[in-house]
Design an enzyme around this catalytic site. Structure first.
Site: not given
Length: 97
Positions: A25, A43
């Protein structure tokens, strides 16, 4: 893809493989910001990462290609992307969630 007056388009991608716990990320955020893309990476409970990206078609294509590899620690097995209606309001920046 839907585009607005300034040519922005939106794409939602689901990235699977070893993509959590490997700075995926954060790396996606850096790449997206460098390309001038706004949106988010988060996520998902199944171990995948969702990316919502808003930007020019060229920038989105480059990000999509990058998502196929990700950062060095990641092991991407698939990237599935779909056009998305432009969010309202548009995100101001790219963030991780």
């Amino acid at each position: 893809m839907n585009s607005n007056a300034n040519g922005s388009e939106a794409l939602r991608c689901r990235v699977t493989g070893r993509v959590q716990g490997v700075f995926f990320r954060a790396s996606t955020e850096r790449k997206a910001r460098a390309l001038g893309i706004v949106g988010h990476a988060r996520n998902l409970p199944d171990g995948s990462v969702e990316v919502l990206a808003v930007g020019s078609l060229g920038a989105l294509s480059e990000l999509r290609a990058w998502l196929g590899a990700g950062p060095p620690q990641a092991r991407v097995t698939a990237v599935d992307c779909e056009p998305e209606p432009l969010p309202d309001p548009l995100p101001r920046e790219f963030s991780t969630r």
